[in-house]
Design a protein around this motif. Sequence first.
Motif, PDB file in Angstrom:
ATOM      1  N   ILE A 203      35.675  37.674  64.023  1.00  0.00           N
ATOM      2  CA  ILE A 203      34.498  36.892  63.611  1.00  0.00           C
ATOM      3  C   ILE A 203      33.805  37.549  62.420  1.00  0.00           C
ATOM      4  CG2 ILE A 203      32.180  36.170  64.322  1.00  0.00           C
ATOM      5  CD1 ILE A 203      33.369  35.826  67.164  1.00  0.00           C
ATOM      6  N   ARG A 204      33.614  38.855  62.489  1.00  0.00           N
ATOM      7  CA  ARG A 204      32.965  39.548  61.367  1.00  0.00           C
ATOM      8  C   ARG A 204      33.845  39.472  60.117  1.00  0.00           C
ATOM      9  NH1 ARG A 204      29.047  38.399  63.879  1.00  0.00           N
ATOM     10  NH2 ARG A 204      28.038  39.842  65.344  1.00  0.00           N
ATOM     11  N   GLY A 205      35.158  39.438  60.308  1.00  0.00           N
ATOM     12  CA  GLY A 205      36.045  39.258  59.168  1.00  0.00           C
ATOM     13  C   GLY A 205      35.843  37.910  58.512  1.00  0.00           C
ATOM     14  N   ILE A 206      35.719  36.856  59.310  1.00  0.00           N
ATOM     15  CA  ILE A 206      35.459  35.516  58.758  1.00  0.00           C
ATOM     16  C   ILE A 206      34.170  35.529  57.951  1.00  0.00           C
ATOM     17  CG2 ILE A 206      34.869  33.142  59.377  1.00  0.00           C
ATOM     18  CD1 ILE A 206      36.741  33.495  61.815  1.00  0.00           C
ATOM     19  N   GLU A 207      33.138  36.168  58.489  1.00  0.00           N
ATOM     20  CA  GLU A 207      31.852  36.234  57.785  1.00  0.00           C
ATOM     21  C   GLU A 207      31.959  37.014  56.479  1.00  0.00           C
ATOM     22  OE1 GLU A 207      29.071  36.102  61.838  1.00  0.00           O
ATOM     23  OE2 GLU A 207      29.373  37.987  60.762  1.00  0.00           O
ATOM     24  N   ALA A 208      32.886  37.978  56.441  1.00  0.00           N
ATOM     25  CA  ALA A 208      33.067  38.806  55.244  1.00  0.00           C
ATOM     26  C   ALA A 208      34.156  38.278  54.320  1.00  0.00           C
ATOM     27  CB  ALA A 208      33.398  40.239  55.664  1.00  0.00           C
ATOM     28  N   ARG A 209      34.680  37.063  54.631  1.00  0.00           N
ATOM     29  CA  ARG A 209      35.771  36.461  53.856  1.00  0.00           C
ATOM     30  C   ARG A 209      37.001  37.360  53.863  1.00  0.00           C
ATOM     31  NH1 ARG A 209      31.883  33.593  54.336  1.00  0.00           N
ATOM     32  NH2 ARG A 209      31.095  32.074  52.826  1.00  0.00           N
ATOM     33  N   ALA A 210      37.290  37.872  55.055  1.00  0.00           N
ATOM     34  CA  ALA A 210      38.444  38.755  55.219  1.00  0.00           C
ATOM     35  C   ALA A 210      39.092  38.443  56.564  1.00  0.00           C
ATOM     36  CB  ALA A 210      38.001  40.216  55.164  1.00  0.00           C
ATOM     37  N   LEU A 211      40.207  39.089  56.840  1.00  0.00           N
ATOM     38  CA  LEU A 211      40.838  38.906  58.139  1.00  0.00           C
ATOM     39  C   LEU A 211      40.008  39.538  59.252  1.00  0.00           C
ATOM     40  CD1 LEU A 211      44.645  39.515  57.459  1.00  0.00           C
ATOM     41  CD2 LEU A 211      43.569  37.383  58.196  1.00  0.00           C
ATOM     42  N   TYR A 212      39.601  40.796  59.021  1.00  0.00           N
ATOM     43  CA  TYR A 212      38.856  41.537  60.034  1.00  0.00           C
ATOM     44  C   TYR A 212      37.793  42.392  59.349  1.00  0.00           C
ATOM     45  CZ  TYR A 212      43.172  40.419  62.543  1.00  0.00           C
ATOM     46  OH  TYR A 212      44.248  39.775  63.078  1.00  0.00           O
ATOM     47  N   ALA A 213      36.737  42.659  60.093  1.00  0.00           N
ATOM     48  CA  ALA A 213      35.685  43.530  59.575  1.00  0.00           C
ATOM     49  C   ALA A 213      34.862  44.071  60.736  1.00  0.00           C
ATOM     50  CB  ALA A 213      34.783  42.791  58.591  1.00  0.00           C
ATOM     51  N   GLU A 214      34.142  45.134  60.469  1.00  0.00           N
ATOM     52  CA  GLU A 214      33.142  45.654  61.403  1.00  0.00           C
ATOM     53  C   GLU A 214      31.809  45.737  60.685  1.00  0.00           C
ATOM     54  OE1 GLU A 214      36.073  48.283  64.301  1.00  0.00           O
ATOM     55  OE2 GLU A 214      35.165  49.224  62.545  1.00  0.00           O
ATOM     56  N   VAL A 215      30.743  45.601  61.455  1.00  0.00           N
ATOM     57  CA  VAL A 215      29.395  45.531  60.899  1.00  0.00           C
ATOM     58  C   VAL A 215      28.609  46.776  61.284  1.00  0.00           C
ATOM     59  CG1 VAL A 215      27.182  44.343  61.115  1.00  0.00           C
ATOM     60  CG2 VAL A 215      29.245  43.033  60.711  1.00  0.00           C
ATOM     61  N   PHE A 216      27.784  47.231  60.355  1.00  0.00           N
ATOM     62  CA  PHE A 216      26.958  48.410  60.584  1.00  0.00           C
ATOM     63  C   PHE A 216      25.537  48.155  60.097  1.00  0.00           C
ATOM     64  CE2 PHE A 216      31.325  49.596  60.174  1.00  0.00           C
ATOM     65  CZ  PHE A 216      31.516  50.534  61.175  1.00  0.00           C
ATOM     66  N   ASN A 217      24.601  48.842  60.726  1.00  0.00           N
ATOM     67  CA  ASN A 217      23.214  48.810  60.297  1.00  0.00           C
ATOM     68  C   ASN A 217      22.863  50.142  59.640  1.00  0.00           C
ATOM     69  OD1 ASN A 217      20.662  47.803  59.908  1.00  0.00           O
ATOM     70  ND2 ASN A 217      20.066  47.800  62.054  1.00  0.00           N
ATOM     71  N   LEU A 218      21.783  50.148  58.883  1.00  0.00           N
ATOM     72  CA  LEU A 218      21.285  51.357  58.240  1.00  0.00           C
ATOM     73  C   LEU A 218      19.787  51.482  58.503  1.00  0.00           C
ATOM     74  CD1 LEU A 218      22.972  51.048  54.712  1.00  0.00           C
ATOM     75  CD2 LEU A 218      23.666  52.605  56.538  1.00  0.00           C
ATOM     76  N   GLU A 219      19.255  52.673  58.294  1.00  0.00           N
ATOM     77  CA  GLU A 219      17.801  52.841  58.345  1.00  0.00           C
ATOM     78  C   GLU A 219      17.162  52.036  57.212  1.00  0.00           C
ATOM     79  OE1 GLU A 219      16.193  54.327  60.660  1.00  0.00           O
ATOM     80  OE2 GLU A 219      17.713  55.593  61.630  1.00  0.00           O
TER      81      GLU A 219
END
Length: 230
Positions: A203-219
């Motif tokens: 799902i995160r890959g679809i959102e990133a216009r890729a096959l797969y992805a992981e999401v991260f947060n920052l301060e």
Amino acid sequence: MKTIMAIGAHIGDMELTAGGILATAALNSDKIIIVSVTAGERGNPQNTTVEQYKTQKILEASNFAKALKATSVILGYKDGEIPNNDIIRWEICDLIRKYKPDTIITHWRKSIHKDHEVTYNVVKDAQFFAGLASIERQYPPHFAKGPYYAENWEDGMDFEKYVYIKISEEGFNLWNKIIDYHWFVNNSECYPYKKYYSQLKSIRGIEARALYAEVFNLEEHHKRVVKDEI
């Protein structure tokens, strides 16, 4: 070549949430350090004691790391009892100085699991201590970027999907294979871990216009975009 240090409260935390990135980086010959503050032994299955499951979990972590040619470090604190004190802060500070990661990945600050919240706090302080030249320890000072906070279903409160990092197809396939070293991801009666995280990476890959992805947060203070013009 980069060095990435992923610090989880329990064995399996970083392997699930950031495992696609770690696998992709490993295939690119980057150096991976996976630190687990506890073994996560109190999720022991029926007919297995806590101590037996701890031994099993440590072996699982070792097998996962070996598949990535990574280093597995288990600090050995008790599951559910990670202390919020300076002893563990200095311990992680020394690991950062020893392995010199370019980037740190860990838990977001708000979680339904107390171990995750404590890990967030001690890692953030350890990162600060590690970079201070005025603090003398066994190893010289070292500054690591981040922390990047991994997306975890237990750490979802106020989590912002800020940075999408693409996972290569080869990286996903490798992760999808070796995550099975961890017994609980397919056998837990509490949560369908592998099903959830494998589909989340898609799902995160679809959102990133890729096959797969992981999401991260920052301060918040790291969420700055500086441009010369609009």
